[in-house]
Motif scaffolding. Structure first.
Motif, PDB file in Angstrom:
ATOM      1  N   VAL A 152       0.574  -1.448   0.062  1.00  0.00           N
ATOM      2  CA  VAL A 152       0.009   0.085   0.052  1.00  0.00           C
ATOM      3  C   VAL A 152       0.851   1.309  -0.110  1.00  0.00           C
ATOM      4  N   ASP A 153       2.107   1.031   0.575  1.00  0.00           N
ATOM      5  CA  ASP A 153       3.201   2.486   0.440  1.00  0.00           C
ATOM      6  C   ASP A 153       3.680   2.580  -0.794  1.00  0.00           C
ATOM      7  N   GLY A 154       3.496   1.936  -1.762  1.00  0.00           N
ATOM      8  CA  GLY A 154       4.010   1.983  -3.138  1.00  0.00           C
ATOM      9  C   GLY A 154       5.447   1.806  -3.009  1.00  0.00           C
ATOM     10  N   VAL A 155       6.107   1.097  -2.074  1.00  0.00           N
ATOM     11  CA  VAL A 155       7.617   1.062  -2.156  1.00  0.00           C
ATOM     12  C   VAL A 155       7.959  -0.099  -2.800  1.00  0.00           C
ATOM     13  N   THR A 156       8.751  -0.043  -3.759  1.00  0.00           N
ATOM     14  CA  THR A 156       9.430  -1.362  -4.473  1.00  0.00           C
ATOM     15  C   THR A 156      10.616  -1.903  -3.676  1.00  0.00           C
ATOM     16  N   TRP A 157      10.939  -3.070  -3.898  1.00  0.00           N
ATOM     17  CA  TRP A 157      12.242  -3.683  -3.369  1.00  0.00           C
ATOM     18  C   TRP A 157      13.320  -2.842  -3.521  1.00  0.00           C
ATOM     19  N   GLN A 158      13.719  -2.483  -4.781  1.00  0.00           N
ATOM     20  CA  GLN A 158      14.697  -1.614  -5.082  1.00  0.00           C
ATOM     21  C   GLN A 158      14.914  -0.238  -4.522  1.00  0.00           C
ATOM     22  N   GLU A 159      13.787   0.212  -4.312  1.00  0.00           N
ATOM     23  CA  GLU A 159      13.526   1.380  -3.598  1.00  0.00           C
ATOM     24  C   GLU A 159      13.862   1.367  -2.229  1.00  0.00           C
ATOM     25  N   TYR A 160      13.597   0.481  -1.751  1.00  0.00           N
ATOM     26  CA  TYR A 160      13.738   0.237  -0.205  1.00  0.00           C
ATOM     27  C   TYR A 160      15.259  -0.171   0.136  1.00  0.00           C
ATOM     28  N   GLU A 161      15.813  -0.735  -0.924  1.00  0.00           N
ATOM     29  CA  GLU A 161      17.359  -1.104  -0.779  1.00  0.00           C
ATOM     30  C   GLU A 161      18.186   0.190  -0.578  1.00  0.00           C
ATOM     31  N   THR A 162      17.705   1.174  -1.270  1.00  0.00           N
ATOM     32  CA  THR A 162      18.527   2.601  -0.989  1.00  0.00           C
ATOM     33  C   THR A 162      18.574   3.080   0.242  1.00  0.00           C
ATOM     34  N   GLY A 163      19.577   3.161   0.755  1.00  0.00           N
ATOM     35  CA  GLY A 163      19.590   3.344   2.232  1.00  0.00           C
ATOM     36  C   GLY A 163      19.399   2.413   3.186  1.00  0.00           C
ATOM     37  N   LEU A 164      19.516   0.982   2.876  1.00  0.00           N
ATOM     38  CA  LEU A 164      19.076  -0.182   3.635  1.00  0.00           C
ATOM     39  C   LEU A 164      19.407   0.084   4.762  1.00  0.00           C
ATOM     40  N   GLU A 165      20.739   0.299   5.095  1.00  0.00           N
ATOM     41  CA  GLU A 165      21.343  -0.186   6.427  1.00  0.00           C
ATOM     42  C   GLU A 165      20.780   0.543   7.405  1.00  0.00           C
ATOM     43  N   ASP A 166      20.371   2.095   7.215  1.00  0.00           N
ATOM     44  CA  ASP A 166      19.705   3.135   7.934  1.00  0.00           C
ATOM     45  C   ASP A 166      18.313   2.440   8.059  1.00  0.00           C
ATOM     46  N   ARG A 167      17.473   2.108   7.185  1.00  0.00           N
ATOM     47  CA  ARG A 167      16.297   1.464   7.159  1.00  0.00           C
ATOM     48  C   ARG A 167      16.120   0.199   8.189  1.00  0.00           C
ATOM     49  N   LEU A 168      17.011  -0.564   8.219  1.00  0.00           N
ATOM     50  CA  LEU A 168      16.999  -1.679   8.871  1.00  0.00           C
ATOM     51  C   LEU A 168      17.426  -1.410  10.355  1.00  0.00           C
ATOM     52  N   VAL A 169      18.292  -0.366  10.677  1.00  0.00           N
ATOM     53  CA  VAL A 169      18.255  -0.037  12.004  1.00  0.00           C
ATOM     54  C   VAL A 169      17.159   0.659  12.576  1.00  0.00           C
ATOM     55  N   ASP A 170      16.515   1.242  12.082  1.00  0.00           N
ATOM     56  CA  ASP A 170      15.354   1.751  12.233  1.00  0.00           C
ATOM     57  C   ASP A 170      14.098   0.876  12.525  1.00  0.00           C
TER      58      ASP A 170
END
Length: 363
Positions: A152-170
């Motif tokens: 529903v957020d429209g975020v693709t796998w490739q888009e989520y991979e951008t800045g992945l480490e910060d995303r995973l920490v959060d």
């Protein structure tokens, strides 16, 4: 349904399998030896093809399945007959056809969970969430399908991979603080061959990542509990293994009657409260239970309108196949195994692939 028709149907399906699975002499699927006889030169060619194929398959890390230590079926064969003996010699060690999150990447802590689950079938695990680490989240993310539709957020796998480490920490912090919120599944319909529509629930990438990590943790427990005739959405229990078991059983056991059953609308209609009770037989970590309940109660979004789902678990969510197998393990597998052992007469075969069940009877 005539037995000969069943045998011909499943034999035809088996014939469509890849060469590397049909003819390598180390598959040990219980087929007659004439199926495996080849000249030395032909054998070398098949082995070369097999090595090349496995090399390519290993590079595909987007099939959404989590490889892990093999279940307690290692050294124990998958298909079982009525008295508990194996029908066929299944692969004790499958080729590495899963994503790079292989056995050696399973943490020491998760190995201890598996050992404890195997040693005590009544144990309830009260502390599991600490196994959900940033490393496990990263491996889970890279095990997802890269080309899957966004949620529903429209975020693709490739888009989520951008800045992945910060995303995973959060994400890791929110999960452990209890601040993580599951997003609704995006409703999409898939047309069936008969013209009916199958409702799918497409989860957001972030939700899929956490679900995949939880599946990895829970698999250490439930792969020690699931019975040998349970196939589908499990490591090393593909449709090919199910077909092997069924084909060999129909040919070698005394089967005169076959019942082919499909649980209609199973994923959409299973009782969520009963499912949680089943999970609580083995999982007593309230944080893991809350995560599961968040996903079950997240609802669906269709045409911008949110709606509550009172029953079922979304088809398309990473956690759904495991939850379905847990439900059927307690609702069907344990019951039918006790029935065929204590009450039934003659040979009984059972093969369950997710919500599709096939039983064979001598009488």
């Amino acid at each position: 349904m005539a037995r000969d028709d069943i045998v011909r149907t499943w034999t035809a399906l088996r014939s469509r399998r890849p060469l590397t699975r049909l003819e390598t002499s180390d598959t040990r699927t219980g087929r007659p030896q004439w199926c495996l006889r080849q000249s030395t030169a032909a054998g070398r060619r098949v082995k070369a093809i097999s090595r090349k194929t496995r090399a390519h398959v290993t590079e595909e890390s987007d099939n959404g399945r989590v490889p892990m230590n093999h279940s307690n079926k290692d050294g124990k064969l998958f298909a079982e007959c009525a008295d508990g003996r194996p029908f066929i010699k299944e692969n004790i060690r499958q080729p590495h056809t899963y994503p790079p999150q292989s056995e050696k990447h399973v943490s020491h802590g998760l190995m201890n969970v598996r050992k404890a689950a195997k040693g005590n079938k009544e144990m309830k695990f009260t502390a599991l969430l600490h196994h959900l680490t940033i490393d496990l989240l990263r491996e889970s993310f890279y095990a997802l399908k890269r080309k899957a539709a966004p949620g529903v957020d429209g975020v693709t796998w490739q888009e989520y991979e951008t800045g992945l480490e910060d995303r995973l920490v959060d994400l890791h912090g929110r999960v452990h603080r209890g601040a993580y919120r599951a997003q609704p599944s995006r409703r999409k319909y898939l047309e069936k061959p008969d013209g009916r529509l199958r409702p799918l629930g497409i989860a957001a990438v972030e939700d899929k990542t956490v679900q995949q990590a939880v599946v990895t943790i829970l698999n250490q427990i439930y792969e020690e509990d699931f019975l040998g005739f349970s196939y589908g959405f499990r490591p090393g229990c593909s449709q090919h293994q199910a077909l092997d078991a069924l084909s060999y059983a129909l040919l070698k056991k005394k089967v005169n009657f076959v019942l082919d059953a499909d649980i209609r609308g199973f994923f959409d209609n299973l009782d969520k409260s009963q499912l949680v009770k089943f999970v609580e037989h083995r999982v007593a970590d309230p944080r893991i239970l809350r995560l599961i309940q968040k996903w079950l109660n997240a609802g669906v979004m269709e045409d911008g309108i949110w709606s509550e789902t009172k029953t079922g678990t979304p088809q398309g969510a990473v956690i759904s196949p495991l939850l379905a197998n847990i439900y059927l393990h307690y609702a069907f597998d344990l019951w039918v195994n006790a029935w065929r052992t204590k009450c039934a007469h003659g040979d009984i075969i059972v093969v369950r692939y997710a919500d599709d069940i096939l039983l064979g009877f001598q009488y």
